[in-house]
Scaffold this motif. Structure first.
Motif, PDB file in Angstrom:
ATOM      1  N   GLY A 168       0.783  -1.110  -0.041  1.00  0.00           N
ATOM      2  CA  GLY A 168       0.035   0.109   0.003  1.00  0.00           C
ATOM      3  C   GLY A 168       0.865   1.271  -0.034  1.00  0.00           C
ATOM      4  N   THR A 169       2.036   1.277  -0.029  1.00  0.00           N
ATOM      5  CA  THR A 169       3.008   2.309  -0.148  1.00  0.00           C
ATOM      6  C   THR A 169       3.046   2.939  -1.310  1.00  0.00           C
ATOM      7  OG1 THR A 169       4.646   1.424   1.547  1.00  0.00           O
ATOM      8  CG2 THR A 169       5.397   3.290   0.018  1.00  0.00           C
ATOM      9  N   SER A 170       2.593   4.485  -1.249  1.00  0.00           N
ATOM     10  CA  SER A 170       2.622   5.190  -2.719  1.00  0.00           C
ATOM     11  C   SER A 170       4.023   5.780  -2.913  1.00  0.00           C
ATOM     12  CB  SER A 170       1.784   6.533  -2.694  1.00  0.00           C
ATOM     13  OG  SER A 170       0.568   6.026  -2.106  1.00  0.00           O
ATOM     14  N   ILE A 171       4.288   5.440  -4.205  1.00  0.00           N
ATOM     15  CA  ILE A 171       5.929   5.871  -4.783  1.00  0.00           C
ATOM     16  C   ILE A 171       5.836   6.703  -5.746  1.00  0.00           C
ATOM     17  CG2 ILE A 171       8.021   4.757  -5.545  1.00  0.00           C
ATOM     18  CD1 ILE A 171       6.802   1.989  -4.228  1.00  0.00           C
ATOM     19  N   ILE A 172       6.684   7.804  -5.730  1.00  0.00           N
ATOM     20  CA  ILE A 172       6.970   8.486  -6.883  1.00  0.00           C
ATOM     21  C   ILE A 172       8.422   8.093  -7.530  1.00  0.00           C
ATOM     22  CG2 ILE A 172       7.146  11.004  -7.848  1.00  0.00           C
ATOM     23  CD1 ILE A 172       5.219  12.021  -5.486  1.00  0.00           C
ATOM     24  N   LEU A 173       8.411   7.827  -8.829  1.00  0.00           N
ATOM     25  CA  LEU A 173       9.688   7.622  -9.612  1.00  0.00           C
ATOM     26  C   LEU A 173      10.158   8.815 -10.243  1.00  0.00           C
ATOM     27  CD1 LEU A 173       9.313   3.978 -11.258  1.00  0.00           C
ATOM     28  CD2 LEU A 173       9.519   4.469  -8.646  1.00  0.00           C
ATOM     29  N   GLN A 174      11.096   9.456  -9.800  1.00  0.00           N
ATOM     30  CA  GLN A 174      11.568  10.666 -10.444  1.00  0.00           C
ATOM     31  C   GLN A 174      12.501  10.479 -11.433  1.00  0.00           C
ATOM     32  OE1 GLN A 174      13.638  13.132 -11.374  1.00  0.00           O
ATOM     33  NE2 GLN A 174      12.221  14.585 -11.408  1.00  0.00           N
ATOM     34  N   ASN A 175      12.216  10.501 -12.567  1.00  0.00           N
ATOM     35  CA  ASN A 175      13.275   9.969 -13.736  1.00  0.00           C
ATOM     36  C   ASN A 175      13.956  11.150 -14.445  1.00  0.00           C
ATOM     37  OD1 ASN A 175      11.964   7.225 -13.449  1.00  0.00           O
ATOM     38  ND2 ASN A 175      10.169   8.279 -14.587  1.00  0.00           N
ATOM     39  N   LYS A 176      13.719  12.308 -14.508  1.00  0.00           N
ATOM     40  CA  LYS A 176      14.496  13.313 -15.121  1.00  0.00           C
ATOM     41  C   LYS A 176      15.812  13.649 -14.406  1.00  0.00           C
ATOM     42  CE  LYS A 176      14.323  18.027 -16.561  1.00  0.00           C
ATOM     43  NZ  LYS A 176      13.891  19.529 -16.278  1.00  0.00           N
ATOM     44  N   VAL A 177      16.095  13.440 -13.232  1.00  0.00           N
ATOM     45  CA  VAL A 177      17.438  13.767 -12.537  1.00  0.00           C
ATOM     46  C   VAL A 177      18.466  12.756 -13.166  1.00  0.00           C
ATOM     47  CG1 VAL A 177      18.719  13.476 -10.398  1.00  0.00           C
ATOM     48  CG2 VAL A 177      16.479  14.492 -10.394  1.00  0.00           C
ATOM     49  N   ALA A 178      18.056  11.509 -13.217  1.00  0.00           N
ATOM     50  CA  ALA A 178      19.165  10.720 -13.833  1.00  0.00           C
ATOM     51  C   ALA A 178      19.280  10.922 -15.213  1.00  0.00           C
ATOM     52  CB  ALA A 178      18.726   9.186 -13.754  1.00  0.00           C
ATOM     53  N   GLN A 179      18.529  11.442 -16.108  1.00  0.00           N
ATOM     54  CA  GLN A 179      18.495  11.550 -17.540  1.00  0.00           C
ATOM     55  C   GLN A 179      19.424  13.021 -17.824  1.00  0.00           C
ATOM     56  OE1 GLN A 179      14.154   9.674 -18.677  1.00  0.00           O
ATOM     57  NE2 GLN A 179      14.877  11.630 -19.680  1.00  0.00           N
ATOM     58  N   THR A 180      19.609  13.674 -16.661  1.00  0.00           N
ATOM     59  CA  THR A 180      20.506  14.899 -16.870  1.00  0.00           C
ATOM     60  C   THR A 180      21.580  14.955 -15.838  1.00  0.00           C
ATOM     61  OG1 THR A 180      18.599  16.193 -15.526  1.00  0.00           O
ATOM     62  CG2 THR A 180      18.303  16.172 -17.847  1.00  0.00           C
ATOM     63  N   HIS A 181      22.049  13.847 -15.476  1.00  0.00           N
ATOM     64  CA  HIS A 181      23.367  13.844 -14.618  1.00  0.00           C
ATOM     65  C   HIS A 181      24.341  13.194 -15.056  1.00  0.00           C
ATOM     66  CE1 HIS A 181      25.270  12.653 -10.661  1.00  0.00           C
ATOM     67  NE2 HIS A 181      24.221  13.360  -9.985  1.00  0.00           N
ATOM     68  N   ASP A 182      25.378  13.529 -14.702  1.00  0.00           N
ATOM     69  CA  ASP A 182      26.723  13.347 -15.117  1.00  0.00           C
ATOM     70  C   ASP A 182      27.175  11.904 -14.936  1.00  0.00           C
ATOM     71  OD1 ASP A 182      27.676  13.866 -12.739  1.00  0.00           O
ATOM     72  OD2 ASP A 182      28.790  15.740 -13.331  1.00  0.00           O
ATOM     73  N   ASP A 183      26.456  11.174 -14.081  1.00  0.00           N
ATOM     74  CA  ASP A 183      26.723   9.746 -13.686  1.00  0.00           C
ATOM     75  C   ASP A 183      26.410   8.828 -14.995  1.00  0.00           C
ATOM     76  OD1 ASP A 183      27.776  10.294 -11.162  1.00  0.00           O
ATOM     77  OD2 ASP A 183      26.062   9.468 -10.136  1.00  0.00           O
TER      78      ASP A 183
END
Length: 468
Positions: A361-376
């Motif tokens: 029942g845990t609600s989860i937000i997957l934030q995807n943009k950070v990784a797509q614009t990260h130098d890692d």
């Protein structure tokens, strides 16, 4: 998340919030994704937030997110409030279905939008591309400043309605088309209702709720007319049972096996309309945002177009497969400006991922943009470099991680319209660059990211200049 100690959700860090209301006051309706990006900087890749007592886990870790997406639909599902809101709007199809119901909806939807069928639909894409090309030629002659996001939405609506229903809407040439105006109402209202702590609209109808209800009634009337017309066509022409000509006919033909109700057929068609017009038109708009600032990239797309096809537009689907640089432009725009920068999930059961214990029942937000614009994950991550998507030309191949991209979701429930969207984008980008240069009529910094369930560029104004 690398040691062996079990991490409980309640033990996660949290940004500073308000008493009782928690983080709700900061979670502005139209820039949710940017608020989450700031919180990632403050708290790291995994943290918790709460809205009036309702707790969410937020993850910006691409490996963690990928594991959750791969476990759909059994272990994770779409956030139940989204399903609840969509069903209130009459949408009950492949987008919000779960479990075995989703599998039943998925098969005919995936088949209708397969690469094989995209090739069949290609003349429709070509026809709409020619239509918008002529419109932009007229704008160019008149030196008209163009709101490209609105024009691209008309382009994608015309393609989607013809593929979905076999109906030529011609929104490109009909500014007063009410169907487009009704569709434009939907996503902003979904966005505002998803995080609303109290469902006020169920007890009191504000002006915007009444406008939504009227738009939904109008859309429902049109779609059911199309459903009835399609049933009649199939009854009169048995050949359509063997070779249906559009998405709606596919659903009706498959109905003998899947036993879809009219409401489910309506929900699936409505889903295709919403997803098909909004995300693709917004991605095209972001591509234009970058092209207007990079004439050298426009010139390179133009050279490729002139080498691949001699007529106004790519004649065949095989031409599209050769437009590798135009496709790379689309990919790079989706990396830097994903129209779905976050996804909302909910756990169906207790599960442990990377030593993080996630209760049922845990609600989860997957934030995807950070990784797509990260130098890692990408070299020069904030630079617009289409070459990074072409292995033979990529100057930064050692630091290029395309599997963190979430433009079309991921796992078993990736977007079935992916091939259609990529084809539309590649064809239109190539065609427009072949004939025009582009000039931004506003300063780039004044073009804001607006999030209304999908992210689009607000205030994007462009003029089209004939290419030499």
């Amino acid at each position: 998340m690398t040691d062996n100690k079990l991490i409980e959700v309640n033990g996660l860090k949290s940004p500073k919030g308000a008493f009782l209301l928690g983080h709700l006051p900061q979670f502005n309706t139209y820039n949710k994704h940017q608020v989450l990006e700031r919180w990632v900087e403050e708290c790291g890749e995994l943290f918790k937030i709460h809205f009036v007592g309702k707790q969410f886990v937020v993850s910006a870790n691409p490996d963690f997110n990928s594991q959750m997406l791969r476990l759909r639909p059994e272990v994770f599902k779409r956030f139940s409030k989204i399903d609840e809101i969509l069903k209130e709007m009459g949408v009950d199809g492949v987008f919000n279905a779960e479990g075995t119901v989703w599998k039943r909806h998925r098969r005919p939807t995936a088949e209708a939008l397969s690469v094989k069928n995209i090739k069949t639909y290609y003349p429709i894409i070509l026809d709409k591309t020619k239509g918008i090309l002529e419109k932009f030629k007229n704008y160019s002659q008149l030196n008209t400043i163009v709101n490209v996001q609105k024009e691209f939405m008309a382009f994608t609506i015309d393609i989607t309605t013809e593929i979905a229903f076999g109906h030529k809407l011609d929104t490109i040439n009909n500014k007063s088309n009410s169907f487009q105006k009704h569709l434009e109402v939907i996503f902003p209202m979904i966005n505002s209702r998803v995080t609303a702590p109290i469902p006020i609209w169920r007890y009191f109808k504000r002006k915007k709720d009444k406008i939504l209800d009227e738009s939904l009634k109008s859309i429902e009337k049109v779609i059911y007319e199309f459903i009835n017309d399609a049933k009649k066509r199939i009854a009169e022409n048995p050949k359509l049972k063997e070779q249906p000509s559009n998405f709606l006919e596919v659903l009706l033909v498959e109905n003998k096996d899947e036993n879809f109700t009219d409401e489910e057929i309506y929900g699936n068609v409505f889903t295709i309309l919403l997803a098909g017009e909004d995300t693709t038109s917004n991605s095209l708009s972001w591509a234009m945002f970058y092209l207007a600032q990079h004439p050298e990239i426009v010139a390179k797309v133009r050279r490729e177009a002139r080498e691949v096809y001699s007529k106004d537009t790519p004649d065949t689907y095989e031409n599209v497969e050769d437009l590798k640089y135009a496709n790379a432009v689309a990919q790079e725009a989706m990396r830097l400006k994903p129209t779905t920068p976050q996804l909302y999930l909910e756990s169906n059961e207790d599960v442990i991922i990377d030593n993080v214990s996630i209760p049922k029942g845990t609600s989860i937000i997957l934030q995807n943009k950070v990784a797509q614009t990260h130098d890692d994950y990408f070299s020069n991550p904030n630079s617009f470099v289409p070459e990074r998507w072409i292995a033979s030309e990529c100057p930064m191949q050692k630091n290029h991680t395309p599997n963190v991209m979430r433009a079309f979701g991921g796992g078993p429930r990736y977007c079935p319209g992916m091939h259609l969207a990529k084809t539309e984008m590649t064809v239109l980008i190539s065609t427009l660059c072949k004939y025009f240069d582009f000039k931004l009529e506003v300063k780039p910094e004044t073009i804001r990211e607006q999030f209304e369930f999908t992210m689009y560029p607000e205030n994007l104004k462009v003029t089209f200049i004939p290419a030499k």
